[in-house]
Design an enzyme around this catalytic site. Structure first.
Site, PDB file in Angstrom:
ATOM      1  N   LYS A  65       0.852  -1.183   0.000  1.00  0.00           N
ATOM      2  CA  LYS A  65       0.000   0.000   0.000  1.00  0.00           C
ATOM      3  C   LYS A  65       0.890   1.237   0.000  1.00  0.00           C
ATOM      4  CE  LYS A  65      -3.192   2.456   3.107  1.00  0.00           C
ATOM      5  NZ  LYS A  65      -4.038   3.018   2.063  1.00  0.00           N
TER       6      LYS A  65
ATOM      7  N   PRO B 189       4.793   8.226   1.561  1.00  0.00           N
ATOM      8  CA  PRO B 189       5.170   7.458   0.366  1.00  0.00           C
ATOM      9  C   PRO B 189       6.583   6.874   0.471  1.00  0.00           C
ATOM     10  CG  PRO B 189       4.166   9.567  -0.243  1.00  0.00           C
ATOM     11  CD  PRO B 189       4.405   9.611   1.238  1.00  0.00           C
ATOM     12  N   ASN B 190       6.789   5.784  -0.257  1.00  0.00           N
ATOM     13  CA  ASN B 190       8.095   5.122  -0.369  1.00  0.00           C
ATOM     14  C   ASN B 190       8.634   4.634   0.976  1.00  0.00           C
ATOM     15  OD1 ASN B 190       8.218   5.692  -3.203  1.00  0.00           O
ATOM     16  ND2 ASN B 190       8.808   7.799  -2.689  1.00  0.00           N
ATOM     17  N   ARG B 191       7.723   4.390   1.897  1.00  0.00           N
ATOM     18  CA  ARG B 191       8.087   3.878   3.231  1.00  0.00           C
ATOM     19  C   ARG B 191       8.953   4.854   4.027  1.00  0.00           C
ATOM     20  NH1 ARG B 191       4.440   1.229   1.734  1.00  0.00           N
ATOM     21  NH2 ARG B 191       4.148  -1.010   1.975  1.00  0.00           N
ATOM     22  N   LEU B 192       8.991   6.106   3.618  1.00  0.00           N
ATOM     23  CA  LEU B 192       9.731   7.113   4.386  1.00  0.00           C
ATOM     24  C   LEU B 192       8.762   7.783   5.364  1.00  0.00           C
ATOM     25  CD1 LEU B 192      12.055   8.692   1.677  1.00  0.00           C
ATOM     26  CD2 LEU B 192      12.575   6.922   3.364  1.00  0.00           C
TER      27      LEU B 192
END
Length: 215
Positions: free
Chosen positions: A10, A191-194
């Site tokens: 996700k 976003p982007n797991r950051l």
């Protein structure tokens, strides 16, 4: 039997948590987040929280209970003091609370110490409960082994007859705990797991140290 869940992914992009939006006290930020979750569709019980304790067997155990009140001092929930969680807290009051609100892609993780609230406060909350819930607290010797579902239902029926037209008083083994936080972490999906992770830690002077953590 196996199932590969590697494709469950996700993208988190609903909000952000920046230093410019922080408060000096984590309870104030918790209140802001809680109001925002309540105002947004998608979470049926925003006060549902996972509490984790260290059991008498040395294992951690987590379960979901309902937050019933929060104050500048901490977070209050109610349970049977003789339950597995009650015995764990009596042995080791250090515990963890966590909230997950997927509708806003947020988590809050709270470490703190639990202690019983004043009896008159437990009395007041117990009196506010429906009679069925009051009797349920009396019927159930929480966490003990029972022979069947019918055993509970028979006990409840007997108590309903016993307390018909009578006041139902709070049993002494049932009441509230307040978890006084020493650490509160706010997690906002990005976003982007950051992801944004901001941690408040209580200092000896009772002020809060605020730090950003790597995701």
């Amino acid at each position: 039997m196996k199932k590969d869940l590697g494709n469950y992914r996700k993208s988190y992009q609903k909000s952000e948590l920046l230093e410019s939006g922080l408060t000096n006290n984590p309870i104030e930020l918790f209140q802001k987040w809680f109001y925002e979750v309540e105002a947004t569709d998608g979470v049926e019980e925003p006060n549902a929280m996972t509490i984790s304790t260290i059991g008498l067997d040395g294992f951690p155990k987590s379960r979901v209970v309902l937050l019933k009140k929060y104050t500048h001092e901490g977070f209050i929930f109610y349970t049977n003091y003789n339950s597995e969680k009650g015995k764990a807290i009596a042995n080791n009051p250090n515990m963890c609370i966590s909230f997950f609100w997927p509708n806003l892609e947020r988590q809050v993780i709270i470490k703190g110490k639990a202690e019983k609230i004043a009896e008159n406060l437990s009395d007041g909350y117990f009196e506010s409960r429906p009679d069925g819930s009051k009797l349920g607290a009396i019927v159930s010797n929480q966490s003990t082994v029972i022979p069947s579902r019918e055993y509970l239902e028979d006990k409840l029926k007997s108590l309903e007859e016993e307390y018909e037209n009578k006041e139902i008083e709070r049993p002494k083994h049932w009441g509230g705990y307040i978890v006084k936080p020493v650490s509160v972490e706010f997690w906002q999906g990005r976003p982007n797991r950051l992801h944004d992770r901001i941690r408040y830690e209580l200092q000896e002077d009772y002020n809060w140290k605020i730090e950003r953590l790597a995701p």
